[in-house]
Design a protein around this motif. Sequence first.
Motif, PDB file in Angstrom:
ATOM      1  N   ILE A 135     -25.502  28.153 -25.551  1.00  0.00           N
ATOM      2  CA  ILE A 135     -25.975  27.292 -26.630  1.00  0.00           C
ATOM      3  C   ILE A 135     -27.027  27.986 -27.501  1.00  0.00           C
ATOM      4  N   HIS A 136     -27.598  29.068 -26.984  1.00  0.00           N
ATOM      5  CA  HIS A 136     -28.709  29.741 -27.659  1.00  0.00           C
ATOM      6  C   HIS A 136     -28.206  30.720 -28.721  1.00  0.00           C
ATOM      7  N   PRO A 137     -28.660  30.565 -29.963  1.00  0.00           N
ATOM      8  CA  PRO A 137     -28.249  31.536 -30.984  1.00  0.00           C
ATOM      9  C   PRO A 137     -28.520  32.983 -30.554  1.00  0.00           C
ATOM     10  N   ALA A 138     -29.574  33.200 -29.763  1.00  0.00           N
ATOM     11  CA  ALA A 138     -29.887  34.570 -29.309  1.00  0.00           C
ATOM     12  C   ALA A 138     -28.751  35.162 -28.478  1.00  0.00           C
ATOM     13  N   SER A 139     -27.987  34.300 -27.802  1.00  0.00           N
ATOM     14  CA  SER A 139     -26.869  34.822 -27.001  1.00  0.00           C
ATOM     15  C   SER A 139     -25.749  35.328 -27.907  1.00  0.00           C
ATOM     16  N   VAL A 140     -25.611  34.707 -29.070  1.00  0.00           N
ATOM     17  CA  VAL A 140     -24.594  35.134 -30.037  1.00  0.00           C
ATOM     18  C   VAL A 140     -25.055  36.428 -30.717  1.00  0.00           C
ATOM     19  N   GLU A 141     -26.309  36.448 -31.089  1.00  0.00           N
ATOM     20  CA  GLU A 141     -26.882  37.663 -31.693  1.00  0.00           C
ATOM     21  C   GLU A 141     -26.687  38.854 -30.759  1.00  0.00           C
ATOM     22  N   ALA A 142     -27.015  38.670 -29.488  1.00  0.00           N
ATOM     23  CA  ALA A 142     -26.933  39.766 -28.524  1.00  0.00           C
ATOM     24  C   ALA A 142     -25.508  40.286 -28.415  1.00  0.00           C
TER      25      ALA A 142
END
Length: 428
Positions: A135-142
């Motif tokens: 759910i975390h945008p940071a996981s998509v960025e990574a």
Amino acid sequence: MIELILGQVLRFGADAMIEGPGAARVEARGAVALRAGRILDVGAAADLRARYPAAQMTDMGQKLLSAGFIDTHVHYPQTAIIASWGKRLIDWLNTYTFPEEMRFADPAHAAAVAKTYFDLALAHGTTSMCSYCTIHPASVEAFFLEAEARGMRALAGRTCMDRATAPAGLRDTAQAAYDESKALLQRWHGRGRLGYVLTPRFSPTSTPDQLLALGSLWAEHPECLMQTHLSEQVDEIAWVKSLYPQARDYLDTYETFGLLGANAVYGHAIHLEPREMARLVEVGAGLAHCPTSNTFIGSGLFDTAGMAAAGLRVGLATDTGGGSSFSMLRTMAAAYEVAQLRGVALHPAQLWYLATAGAARLLRLEDKVGNLAPGMEADLIALDLASTPAIAQRAARAETFWEALFPTIMMGDDRAIAGVWVGGKRQR
Ligand code: GUN
Ligand code: ZN
């Protein structure tokens, strides 16, 4: 500069699920010519050597050259919880998956797991994938930063959940799912080789409002894929019916909110009712077959041959960490075994197709990756068909190409991956 890679070559000229082994073309002494990150030419080694006398040559000997594998459904954030014991779907999610996904609130954790995941994927010959994030945008960025750094064609999306069935800390709202998915889509879709995929996790963890919000975002961006889970386990289907009492069936919970279409990729789809099957065929949706997951979590036996015969696009997927392997070879073996339990012997050509060209078709990437043909992006692998003593002694007895390949499908792992090229650049 032109590079020639020599070896045995396997490619597809048609749909192997329909045409069988006749869809494949095998060149015993073949070559692939690469230029500027793309495939320039494919054919007999002697012909290509004559045509490109100044090319730089990499001779892979007897190794098998193929398009890189494509994993059509994976959860990269579950890399660290692969092979977790003793649970079925709903308990497995609550016990192992959700606690691990919560850790992706920390961008440093997301970046570290993304690196590990891509290292493992490439080591196993997987050059493209369609992943769920958290759910975390940071996981998509990574995920996208790591794929971009490696020049890979990769798809992913932010996994959306807003129902109280998901734990606090892994929940958003309908509006946040819409806004954050849209912002990530605008940032990443079509940037280099990357693509954004709308990703409601599955109907039990979303409210109708959230499904509707993502359905309207998909209507604004029909060029994007939409991925979710469908009819994986019998208990899950009963749960969906209790949460959506008005729905005709599980697929209807997506259809009602605008989440059924030709660019939809449904994972699992094991226990379909006749209406669901008919609607999937009618709209031209696609299915990701996750055989190691379906046996590991005890979900059931997907009907690969039946789905393909009905005209549905099907691709293979690890579904890591519900799946028990990062290897598309192991995934092909599991698909073979599951089909056997349904009375069907999938041909090695069909298994290979489902992990390459068929997988690309499922993800609408068939004009870019998944096959060795002029103009395609140069993502390819070289396989050692004698990578262990057990495989070597069986392959030595083979009388045909397929007999020589099948032991690697059934018993091969990352030791069989002798070379990996991404966008024409050798990675390993
Ligand atoms: N259904 C909803 N979420 C998941 C998941 O993470 N893995 C599997 N296998 N099934 C799911
Ligand atoms: Zn999944």
